[in-house]
Design a protein around this motif. Structure first.
Motif, PDB file in Angstrom:
ATOM      1  N   PHE A  66      23.767   3.398 -23.909  1.00  0.00           N
ATOM      2  CA  PHE A  66      22.787   4.061 -23.491  1.00  0.00           C
ATOM      3  C   PHE A  66      21.763   3.963 -24.687  1.00  0.00           C
ATOM      4  O   PHE A  66      20.336   4.411 -24.268  1.00  0.00           O
ATOM      5  N   GLU A  67      22.009   3.560 -25.640  1.00  0.00           N
ATOM      6  CA  GLU A  67      21.198   3.473 -27.110  1.00  0.00           C
ATOM      7  C   GLU A  67      20.828   2.154 -27.512  1.00  0.00           C
ATOM      8  O   GLU A  67      20.101   1.785 -28.646  1.00  0.00           O
ATOM      9  N   GLU A  68      21.162   1.129 -26.761  1.00  0.00           N
ATOM     10  CA  GLU A  68      21.111  -0.398 -27.218  1.00  0.00           C
ATOM     11  C   GLU A  68      19.632  -0.712 -26.785  1.00  0.00           C
ATOM     12  O   GLU A  68      19.203  -0.560 -25.733  1.00  0.00           O
ATOM     13  N   GLU A  69      19.200  -1.358 -27.884  1.00  0.00           N
ATOM     14  CA  GLU A  69      17.512  -1.594 -27.670  1.00  0.00           C
ATOM     15  C   GLU A  69      17.566  -2.860 -26.848  1.00  0.00           C
ATOM     16  O   GLU A  69      16.359  -3.237 -26.233  1.00  0.00           O
ATOM     17  N   ASP A  70      18.612  -3.894 -26.841  1.00  0.00           N
ATOM     18  CA  ASP A  70      18.349  -4.913 -26.087  1.00  0.00           C
ATOM     19  C   ASP A  70      18.293  -4.744 -24.307  1.00  0.00           C
ATOM     20  O   ASP A  70      17.462  -5.459 -23.810  1.00  0.00           O
ATOM     21  N   GLY A  71      18.885  -3.789 -24.030  1.00  0.00           N
ATOM     22  CA  GLY A  71      19.047  -3.582 -22.553  1.00  0.00           C
ATOM     23  C   GLY A  71      17.649  -2.788 -22.274  1.00  0.00           C
ATOM     24  O   GLY A  71      16.811  -3.310 -21.243  1.00  0.00           O
ATOM     25  N   LYS A  72      16.905  -1.963 -23.159  1.00  0.00           N
ATOM     26  CA  LYS A  72      15.667  -1.537 -23.024  1.00  0.00           C
ATOM     27  C   LYS A  72      14.431  -2.631 -23.123  1.00  0.00           C
ATOM     28  O   LYS A  72      13.669  -2.575 -22.022  1.00  0.00           O
ATOM     29  N   LEU A  73      14.843  -3.483 -23.903  1.00  0.00           N
ATOM     30  CA  LEU A  73      13.775  -4.573 -23.836  1.00  0.00           C
ATOM     31  C   LEU A  73      14.028  -5.467 -22.733  1.00  0.00           C
ATOM     32  O   LEU A  73      12.606  -5.975 -22.092  1.00  0.00           O
ATOM     33  N   VAL A  74      15.099  -5.740 -22.057  1.00  0.00           N
ATOM     34  CA  VAL A  74      15.325  -6.545 -20.779  1.00  0.00           C
ATOM     35  C   VAL A  74      14.699  -5.965 -19.495  1.00  0.00           C
ATOM     36  O   VAL A  74      14.158  -6.332 -18.709  1.00  0.00           O
ATOM     37  N   ARG A  75      14.789  -4.543 -19.492  1.00  0.00           N
ATOM     38  CA  ARG A  75      14.737  -3.746 -18.614  1.00  0.00           C
ATOM     39  C   ARG A  75      13.116  -3.858 -18.353  1.00  0.00           C
ATOM     40  O   ARG A  75      12.384  -4.245 -17.077  1.00  0.00           O
ATOM     41  N   ILE A  82       8.428  -2.609 -32.277  1.00  0.00           N
ATOM     42  CA  ILE A  82       8.374  -4.202 -32.484  1.00  0.00           C
ATOM     43  C   ILE A  82       9.275  -4.204 -33.893  1.00  0.00           C
ATOM     44  O   ILE A  82      10.009  -5.546 -34.021  1.00  0.00           O
ATOM     45  N   ALA A  83       9.640  -3.141 -34.434  1.00  0.00           N
ATOM     46  CA  ALA A  83      10.526  -3.414 -35.615  1.00  0.00           C
ATOM     47  C   ALA A  83      12.247  -3.562 -34.925  1.00  0.00           C
ATOM     48  O   ALA A  83      12.928  -3.894 -35.628  1.00  0.00           O
ATOM     49  N   GLU A 107       6.464 -14.200 -30.930  1.00  0.00           N
ATOM     50  CA  GLU A 107       6.677 -14.661 -29.577  1.00  0.00           C
ATOM     51  C   GLU A 107       6.817 -13.358 -28.588  1.00  0.00           C
ATOM     52  O   GLU A 107       6.139 -13.513 -27.730  1.00  0.00           O
ATOM     53  N   PHE A 108       7.410 -12.337 -29.041  1.00  0.00           N
ATOM     54  CA  PHE A 108       7.470 -11.216 -28.301  1.00  0.00           C
ATOM     55  C   PHE A 108       6.335 -10.767 -27.955  1.00  0.00           C
ATOM     56  O   PHE A 108       5.973 -10.059 -26.958  1.00  0.00           O
ATOM     57  N   LEU A 109       5.171 -10.636 -28.868  1.00  0.00           N
ATOM     58  CA  LEU A 109       4.063 -10.016 -28.993  1.00  0.00           C
ATOM     59  C   LEU A 109       3.129 -11.009 -28.010  1.00  0.00           C
ATOM     60  O   LEU A 109       2.375 -10.532 -27.271  1.00  0.00           O
ATOM     61  N   ASP A 110       3.340 -12.173 -28.008  1.00  0.00           N
ATOM     62  CA  ASP A 110       2.630 -13.016 -27.142  1.00  0.00           C
ATOM     63  C   ASP A 110       3.013 -12.862 -25.747  1.00  0.00           C
ATOM     64  O   ASP A 110       2.325 -12.710 -25.043  1.00  0.00           O
TER      65      ASP A 110
END
Length: 407
Positions: free
Chosen positions: A318-327, A336-337, A346-349
């Motif tokens: 529920f708290e993992e950032e990877d899942g939120k990013l992929v969503r 960004i941190a 690359e992420f900002l690109d």
């Protein structure tokens, strides 16, 4: 024929444009006491995510993590499958056995550094659902005792069947409770609630005063009704989590919705509203005041709260950032941190790439990722393009088997 199928799957894994795959492990013991390890695999082939049976082997002696790893490593070595390409492993072992410090996850990390370990999500939900307040636990125990008495012998079963038939009941039999069956608890309690009148009469005829005493308790019926309702809700969720071609995102959506329902139910019960609990509402409608007993309200609010806490404990996703990013990599709430330092640029690109954003909004996540032209051939070199890092994370999560259950 089976060898041909196995060879075909192995070749498809090796020819996958992503190079990545995830495995699901299930060890079980059959009726002849033969311990077996079954392995399933997910991978991309011809722009499609495939899920196939990989192999089955016997565990001759013990079934611990060392034995499982030996079988896996032997198969991978014999078929020249690289552990480096394994991005995920799902098991239904005990949480302690899965441990990241001393258990299976540690051994996986030693050979597959980027692999993500996951404990079967349906198994975790079953563990979290075991929480019950003492008074409700006593109701469940009483239900099991009553059912066992009726089902203990053929004669009692026939007598109860004839009684139900004479009373034109919807059902003519109770259901035996089995701890190893996920849906058993809910089905047993719901059947007892539906036949509570018939069961009480049967116990009176049989002179079972010890079991009959439960039915004469003041709050027996509303407590039984609540158990039937909440177990039915849990069974519905369990069924949603089951099935083939499921992914972690789907299961987390179902669990998040259930968490929100638990919080809403707590709010409603505190306000004296139990309309969402059909059986409990029916019982209260039969009372003169139609109100929930003040002594019962804390039990009913405590249980959903306990369930909520247990689910959060068993599902750190529920708290993992990877899942939120992929969503949604284009979400304005992403910090960004939380992105690894070496791919932040690359992420900002990617985040500010309007063409990629339009593609993301127009097409499904799966289609976007399976556009293999933007997937790096070497997934370890995940910074070769703005989309490659996102694709790597997506594959790492999407490929994961969320559970070890197969229809």
């Amino acid at each position: 024929m089976s060898d041909d199928i196995k060879e075909k799957v192995i070749q498809e894994i090796k020819l996958s444009p992503t190079g990545m795959f995830a495995i699901q492990l299930d060890d079980s013991t059959d009726v002849s006491s033969c311990a077996q390890l079954l392995v399933f695999v997910r991978y991309v082939f011809l722009c499609d995510i495939k899920e196939e049976y990989l192999f089955c082997t016997q565990l001759e002696t013990t079934t611990n993590t060392v034995d499982v790893m030996e079988k896996l490593s032997s198969f991978f070595t014999a078929n020249r499958i690289s552990w480096e390409n394994c991005c995920g492993v799902c098991m239904d072992v005990a949480p302690a056995m899965l441990g990241s410090k001393f258990g299976f996850q540690k051994r996986i990390k030693e050979v597959a550094l980027n692999a993500k370990g996951i404990l079967c999500m349906i198994y975790r939900f079953a563990l979290a659902s075991k929480t019950l307040p003492d008074e409700l636990c006593k109701i469940l125990e009483a239900v099991v005792k009553c059912v066992n008495f009726v089902k203990a012998g053929d004669l009692n079963s026939r007598f109860f069947q004839n009684l139900c038939r004479d009373m034109d009941s919807e059902h003519e039999a109770l259901l035996l409770y089995s701890k190893v069956r996920w849906l058993s608890k809910g089905n047993v309690v719901n059947r007892v609630f539906e036949l509570r009148g018939e069961l009480k009469l049967f116990l009176e005829v049989q002179g079972k005063d010890d079991l009959l005493s439960h039915f004469n308790e003041v709050l027996w019926e509303p407590r039984l009704a609540y158990l039937a309702d909440i177990f039915e809700q849990q069974n519905r969720l369990n069924l949603k989590l089951q099935g083939n071609d499921r992914n972690v995102f789907h299961l987390m959506d179902c669990l998040s919705a259930f968490l929100a329902k638990l919080q809403n139910w707590q709010r409603k019960v505190n306000a004296g509203n139990v309309a969402m609990f059909e059986n409990l509402s029916t019982v209260l409608d039969e009372n003169e005041d139609h109100l929930l007993d003040p002594s019962l309200k804390p039990e009913i609010t405590q249980h959903p709260k306990s369930l909520e806490n247990e689910l959060k404990k068993y599902f750190p996703e529920f708290e993992e950032e990877d899942g939120k990013l992929v969503r949604n990599p284009f979400s304005g709430t992403l910090d960004i941190a939380t992105i690894p330092n070496d791919v932040q640029d690359e992420f900002l690109d990617l985040k500010n790439d309007s063409a990629a954003k339009d593609l993301y909004e127009e097409r499904s996540d799966c289609i976007l990722v399976l556009n293999v032209s933007v997937i790096s051939k070497s997934w370890r070199d995940c910074t070769s393009s703005p989309l490659a890092f996102f694709n790597y994370l997506f594959m790492r999560i999407w490929f994961l088997h969320p559970s070890t259950y197969k229809e």
